[in-house]
Design a protein around this motif. Sequence first.
Motif, short mmCIF file in Angstrom:
data_model
loop_
_atom_site.label_atom_id
_atom_site.label_comp_id
_atom_site.label_asym_id
_atom_site.label_seq_id
_atom_site.Cartn_x
_atom_site.Cartn_y
_atom_site.Cartn_z
N LEU A 156 -8.50 7.40 -13.72
CA LEU A 156 -8.05 6.22 -14.46
C LEU A 156 -6.53 6.10 -14.40
O LEU A 156 -5.98 5.00 -14.24
N THR A 157 -5.84 7.23 -14.51
CA THR A 157 -4.38 7.21 -14.42
C THR A 157 -3.92 6.74 -13.05
O THR A 157 -2.99 5.94 -12.93
N ALA A 158 -4.56 7.25 -12.01
CA ALA A 158 -4.21 6.83 -10.64
C ALA A 158 -4.46 5.33 -10.46
O ALA A 158 -3.65 4.63 -9.83
N LEU A 201 0.83 -1.21 0.00
CA LEU A 201 0.00 0.00 0.00
C LEU A 201 0.86 1.25 0.00
O LEU A 201 0.57 2.22 -0.71
N ILE A 202 1.94 1.24 0.78
CA ILE A 202 2.85 2.39 0.82
C ILE A 202 3.51 2.61 -0.53
O ILE A 202 3.49 3.72 -1.08
N VAL A 203 4.07 1.54 -1.08
CA VAL A 203 4.79 1.65 -2.36
C VAL A 203 3.84 2.03 -3.49
O VAL A 203 4.10 2.97 -4.25
N SER A 204 2.74 1.30 -3.62
CA SER A 204 1.81 1.54 -4.73
C SER A 204 1.12 2.90 -4.60
O SER A 204 0.93 3.60 -5.59
N GLY A 205 0.75 3.27 -3.36
CA GLY A 205 0.10 4.56 -3.15
C GLY A 205 1.01 5.73 -3.47
O GLY A 205 0.61 6.67 -4.17
N CYS A 206 2.25 5.67 -2.99
CA CYS A 206 3.21 6.75 -3.27
C CYS A 206 3.55 6.80 -4.76
O CYS A 206 3.65 7.89 -5.34
N ALA A 207 3.73 5.63 -5.38
CA ALA A 207 4.05 5.60 -6.81
C ALA A 207 2.91 6.20 -7.62
O ALA A 207 3.14 6.97 -8.56
N ALA A 208 1.66 5.86 -7.27
CA ALA A 208 0.51 6.41 -7.99
C ALA A 208 0.41 7.91 -7.79
O ALA A 208 0.15 8.67 -8.74
N LEU A 209 0.64 8.38 -6.57
CA LEU A 209 0.53 9.81 -6.27
C LEU A 209 1.56 10.62 -7.06
O LEU A 209 1.20 11.58 -7.76
N PHE A 210 2.83 10.24 -6.96
CA PHE A 210 3.88 10.99 -7.66
C PHE A 210 3.75 10.87 -9.17
O PHE A 210 4.01 11.83 -9.91
N SER A 211 3.36 9.71 -9.64
CA SER A 211 3.19 9.52 -11.08
C SER A 211 2.09 10.41 -11.63
O SER A 211 2.24 11.03 -12.68
N VAL A 212 0.98 10.50 -10.91
CA VAL A 212 -0.14 11.34 -11.36
C VAL A 212 0.25 12.81 -11.35
O VAL A 212 -0.04 13.56 -12.30
N LEU A 272 -14.62 6.28 -13.81
CA LEU A 272 -13.96 5.37 -14.73
C LEU A 272 -14.63 5.29 -16.09
O LEU A 272 -13.95 5.11 -17.10
N VAL A 273 -15.96 5.43 -16.14
CA VAL A 273 -16.65 5.34 -17.43
C VAL A 273 -16.17 6.44 -18.37
O VAL A 273 -15.88 6.20 -19.54
N GLY A 274 -16.05 7.67 -17.85
CA GLY A 274 -15.53 8.75 -18.66
C GLY A 274 -14.06 8.60 -18.95
O GLY A 274 -13.59 8.92 -20.03
N GLY A 275 -13.31 8.08 -17.98
CA GLY A 275 -11.87 7.92 -18.16
C GLY A 275 -11.52 6.88 -19.19
O GLY A 275 -10.49 6.98 -19.86
N LEU A 276 -12.35 5.85 -19.35
CA LEU A 276 -12.05 4.79 -20.31
C LEU A 276 -12.14 5.27 -21.73
O LEU A 276 -11.64 4.61 -22.66
N THR A 277 -12.77 6.41 -21.99
CA THR A 277 -12.87 6.96 -23.34
C THR A 277 -11.88 8.08 -23.54
O THR A 277 -12.05 8.90 -24.45
N VAL A 278 -10.81 8.11 -22.73
CA VAL A 278 -9.82 9.16 -22.82
C VAL A 278 -9.24 9.23 -24.20
O VAL A 278 -8.75 8.25 -24.75
N GLY A 279 -9.31 10.42 -24.81
CA GLY A 279 -8.68 10.63 -26.10
C GLY A 279 -9.43 10.04 -27.27
O GLY A 279 -8.94 10.11 -28.40
N SER A 280 -10.58 9.44 -27.06
CA SER A 280 -11.28 8.79 -28.16
C SER A 280 -11.95 9.79 -29.09
O SER A 280 -12.15 9.52 -30.26
N VAL A 281 -12.32 10.96 -28.56
CA VAL A 281 -12.96 12.00 -29.36
C VAL A 281 -12.22 13.30 -29.12
O VAL A 281 -12.01 13.70 -27.99
N LYS A 282 -11.84 13.93 -30.15
CA LYS A 282 -11.13 15.20 -30.03
C LYS A 282 -12.08 16.34 -30.33
O LYS A 282 -12.68 16.39 -31.40
N GLY A 283 -12.27 17.24 -29.32
CA GLY A 283 -13.19 18.35 -29.48
C GLY A 283 -12.50 19.66 -29.65
O GLY A 283 -11.33 19.80 -29.37
#
Length: 284
Positions: free
Chosen positions: A205-207, A82-93, A273-284
């Motif tokens: 979704l990235t997190a 939890l420590i490793v994955s949580g910190c990795a997700a936080l800094f990565s995002v 997640l529903v909105g995140g799964l369509t990331v980049g699918s439509v360019k407005g």
Amino acid sequence: MRKNDYFERNDSVGKITLIYVILIIGCILSLYPVLNILSIALRPGNSIFSSSLKIIPDGATFENFKQAFIKYDLLEWLIHSLIVSGCAALFSVIVSITAAYAFSRFEFRGRKMGMSLLLVTQMFPATMMLLPLYIMLIKLGLTNRYIGLIIVYVSTSIPFNIWMLKGYFDTIPKSLEESAYVDGASIMTAFYKIILPLAKPSVALTALFSFMAGWSEYIVARVIINDSGKLTLPVGLVNMQGQFSTDWGIYSAAALITAIPVMILFVALSKYLVGGLTVGSVKG
């Protein structure tokens, strides 16, 4: 759904039935392994190798779940992961959001080349770069330290995250920021108060992807962390397998327990997640 929606889409009853049958079969195939593990985890010690197909076996007990914490350091492994994955997700995002926004909104020298280089790095798995990364961590004195493992996870997840977030930022009209600039807002203010709230699905979704990458990763963690008191969950689970025999009931119970944090995270982020799964699918 209106009664005549099916007819408006020109979908026949046979086609709809076939789709549902395929989906049901897919769900069964996906759930059966999990239910089988649950059945093994609930079996008493004297019936581990039973050939019964019952999901809830006769004499079902939670003793294997208790023993997973008593006989092994499962709780410590959970905390470490939890420590490793949580910190990795936080800094990565954090890093990915700012970089993706810069690539999406600003024109600068090397922009296209930078995006291409980020894409090229995805051609090489982390295991391929493990040797140079390990040598670098040795020289920096970061082996057997969580910070070293976090650095590796962050560095390997950032390129993909940047591409995904950039695709979402591209769908947000620039006119929103331009209106804020006219009202006197700075670039950072427009980003944090206007763009970032709109980008919550992609950020969630990235997190989630970043967390799951660190949560389930084994090879890098196995090489970098050698101290038995600092093992992460995947490494600890593999260590539960004996050389000559394995207590499969306890092992199955531990495997189910490890899925709980990810399930909680999925539920907490489900509305995004529903909105995140369509990331980049439509360019407005």
